[in-house]
Scaffold this motif. Sequence first.
Motif, PDB file in Angstrom:
ATOM      1  N   ASP A 140      22.839  65.311   4.629  1.00  0.00           N
ATOM      2  CA  ASP A 140      23.235  64.126   3.864  1.00  0.00           C
ATOM      3  C   ASP A 140      22.175  63.037   3.923  1.00  0.00           C
ATOM      4  OD1 ASP A 140      23.776  63.370   6.533  1.00  0.00           O
ATOM      5  OD2 ASP A 140      25.311  61.972   5.877  1.00  0.00           O
ATOM      6  N   PHE A 141      22.289  62.117   2.993  1.00  0.00           N
ATOM      7  CA  PHE A 141      21.370  60.992   2.828  1.00  0.00           C
ATOM      8  C   PHE A 141      22.202  59.789   2.416  1.00  0.00           C
ATOM      9  CE2 PHE A 141      18.465  58.257   0.592  1.00  0.00           C
ATOM     10  CZ  PHE A 141      17.273  58.398   1.275  1.00  0.00           C
ATOM     11  N   TRP A 143      26.175  54.257  -0.722  1.00  0.00           N
ATOM     12  CA  TRP A 143      26.248  55.539  -1.412  1.00  0.00           C
ATOM     13  C   TRP A 143      25.823  56.632  -0.448  1.00  0.00           C
ATOM     14  CZ3 TRP A 143      28.244  56.466  -6.110  1.00  0.00           C
ATOM     15  CH2 TRP A 143      28.495  55.345  -6.921  1.00  0.00           C
ATOM     16  N   ARG A 144      26.502  57.756  -0.516  1.00  0.00           N
ATOM     17  CA  ARG A 144      26.178  58.910   0.328  1.00  0.00           C
ATOM     18  C   ARG A 144      25.984  60.129  -0.558  1.00  0.00           C
ATOM     19  NH1 ARG A 144      30.048  62.563   3.627  1.00  0.00           N
ATOM     20  NH2 ARG A 144      28.555  63.774   4.837  1.00  0.00           N
ATOM     21  N   LEU A 145      24.869  60.819  -0.375  1.00  0.00           N
ATOM     22  CA  LEU A 145      24.597  62.067  -1.081  1.00  0.00           C
ATOM     23  C   LEU A 145      24.615  63.182  -0.032  1.00  0.00           C
ATOM     24  CD1 LEU A 145      22.106  62.867  -3.805  1.00  0.00           C
ATOM     25  CD2 LEU A 145      21.979  64.187  -1.720  1.00  0.00           C
ATOM     26  N   TYR A 146      25.315  64.267  -0.312  1.00  0.00           N
ATOM     27  CA  TYR A 146      25.380  65.377   0.627  1.00  0.00           C
ATOM     28  C   TYR A 146      25.395  66.682  -0.154  1.00  0.00           C
ATOM     29  CZ  TYR A 146      30.259  64.446  -0.561  1.00  0.00           C
ATOM     30  OH  TYR A 146      31.409  64.184  -1.248  1.00  0.00           O
ATOM     31  N   VAL A 147      24.940  67.748   0.527  1.00  0.00           N
ATOM     32  CA  VAL A 147      24.924  69.074  -0.079  1.00  0.00           C
ATOM     33  C   VAL A 147      26.025  69.886   0.586  1.00  0.00           C
ATOM     34  CG1 VAL A 147      23.581  71.152  -0.540  1.00  0.00           C
ATOM     35  CG2 VAL A 147      22.453  68.906  -0.551  1.00  0.00           C
ATOM     36  N   ALA A 149      15.110  66.246  -2.287  1.00  0.00           N
ATOM     37  CA  ALA A 149      13.887  66.868  -1.773  1.00  0.00           C
ATOM     38  C   ALA A 149      13.751  66.636  -0.274  1.00  0.00           C
ATOM     39  CB  ALA A 149      12.668  66.331  -2.524  1.00  0.00           C
ATOM     40  N   THR A 150      14.114  65.443   0.188  1.00  0.00           N
ATOM     41  CA  THR A 150      14.085  65.145   1.622  1.00  0.00           C
ATOM     42  C   THR A 150      15.008  66.097   2.383  1.00  0.00           C
ATOM     43  OG1 THR A 150      13.581  62.819   1.239  1.00  0.00           O
ATOM     44  CG2 THR A 150      14.599  63.352   3.347  1.00  0.00           C
ATOM     45  N   LEU A 151      16.108  66.483   1.743  1.00  0.00           N
ATOM     46  CA  LEU A 151      17.079  67.391   2.360  1.00  0.00           C
ATOM     47  C   LEU A 151      16.717  68.868   2.164  1.00  0.00           C
ATOM     48  CD1 LEU A 151      20.375  65.547   1.325  1.00  0.00           C
ATOM     49  CD2 LEU A 151      19.151  65.412   3.522  1.00  0.00           C
ATOM     50  N   GLY A 152      15.642  69.131   1.388  1.00  0.00           N
ATOM     51  CA  GLY A 152      15.209  70.507   1.155  1.00  0.00           C
ATOM     52  C   GLY A 152      15.834  71.178  -0.044  1.00  0.00           C
ATOM     53  N   PHE A 153      16.308  70.375  -1.003  1.00  0.00           N
ATOM     54  CA  PHE A 153      16.971  70.908  -2.196  1.00  0.00           C
ATOM     55  C   PHE A 153      16.404  70.267  -3.458  1.00  0.00           C
ATOM     56  CE2 PHE A 153      19.840  71.667   1.260  1.00  0.00           C
ATOM     57  CZ  PHE A 153      20.403  72.895   0.972  1.00  0.00           C
ATOM     58  N   GLU A 154      16.706  70.885  -4.589  1.00  0.00           N
ATOM     59  CA  GLU A 154      16.360  70.316  -5.884  1.00  0.00           C
ATOM     60  C   GLU A 154      17.486  70.617  -6.865  1.00  0.00           C
ATOM     61  OE1 GLU A 154      12.842  72.100  -7.518  1.00  0.00           O
ATOM     62  OE2 GLU A 154      13.635  74.125  -7.368  1.00  0.00           O
ATOM     63  N   GLN A 155      17.593  69.749  -7.869  1.00  0.00           N
ATOM     64  CA  GLN A 155      18.587  69.940  -8.924  1.00  0.00           C
ATOM     65  C   GLN A 155      18.211  71.190  -9.711  1.00  0.00           C
ATOM     66  OE1 GLN A 155      19.341  66.319 -11.032  1.00  0.00           O
ATOM     67  NE2 GLN A 155      20.130  67.366 -12.823  1.00  0.00           N
ATOM     68  N   MET A 189      26.150  79.012  -5.880  1.00  0.00           N
ATOM     69  CA  MET A 189      25.140  77.968  -5.793  1.00  0.00           C
ATOM     70  C   MET A 189      25.705  76.732  -5.086  1.00  0.00           C
ATOM     71  SD  MET A 189      22.809  76.723  -8.955  1.00  0.00           S
ATOM     72  CE  MET A 189      22.447  78.446  -9.215  1.00  0.00           C
ATOM     73  N   PRO A 190      24.902  76.118  -4.191  1.00  0.00           N
ATOM     74  CA  PRO A 190      25.390  74.893  -3.543  1.00  0.00           C
ATOM     75  C   PRO A 190      25.536  73.750  -4.551  1.00  0.00           C
ATOM     76  CG  PRO A 190      23.225  75.525  -2.673  1.00  0.00           C
ATOM     77  CD  PRO A 190      23.594  76.509  -3.726  1.00  0.00           C
ATOM     78  N   THR A 191      26.346  72.802  -4.188  1.00  0.00           N
ATOM     79  CA  THR A 191      26.572  71.621  -5.008  1.00  0.00           C
ATOM     80  C   THR A 191      26.208  70.379  -4.207  1.00  0.00           C
ATOM     81  OG1 THR A 191      28.418  72.689  -6.141  1.00  0.00           O
ATOM     82  CG2 THR A 191      28.330  70.321  -6.270  1.00  0.00           C
ATOM     83  N   ALA A 192      25.478  69.467  -4.837  1.00  0.00           N
ATOM     84  CA  ALA A 192      25.237  68.158  -4.235  1.00  0.00           C
ATOM     85  C   ALA A 192      26.312  67.228  -4.759  1.00  0.00           C
ATOM     86  CB  ALA A 192      23.856  67.628  -4.597  1.00  0.00           C
TER      87      ALA A 192
END
Length: 92
Positions: free
Chosen positions: A28-29, A14-18, A48-54, A2-5
Amino acid sequence: MMPTAQMSSRGGPWRLYVALMGATEWPDFRWERPTPVPTITERRAALATLGFEQVPGSQWSWIEDTVTHGDDASPVLLIATVDVRELTGGAS
């Protein structure tokens, strides 16, 4: 697997990436602010903008590291992680 954010900051934006295994670029966001820490609602929207969900039932976990490995006087790097999955239909 499973991918990890992951979400990180060195005291600035702050940077969020998958983290996607085998990918040359990770989605990334960025939040262009040092504070406050992005809320869970903001993180959910960014994912969600990146196409993923927790993944249901998973929780964000935090670790603390140093910018310079092994140097306790180095600025702190905060990293949060959570398991994610692709949204139905993937990123737009």
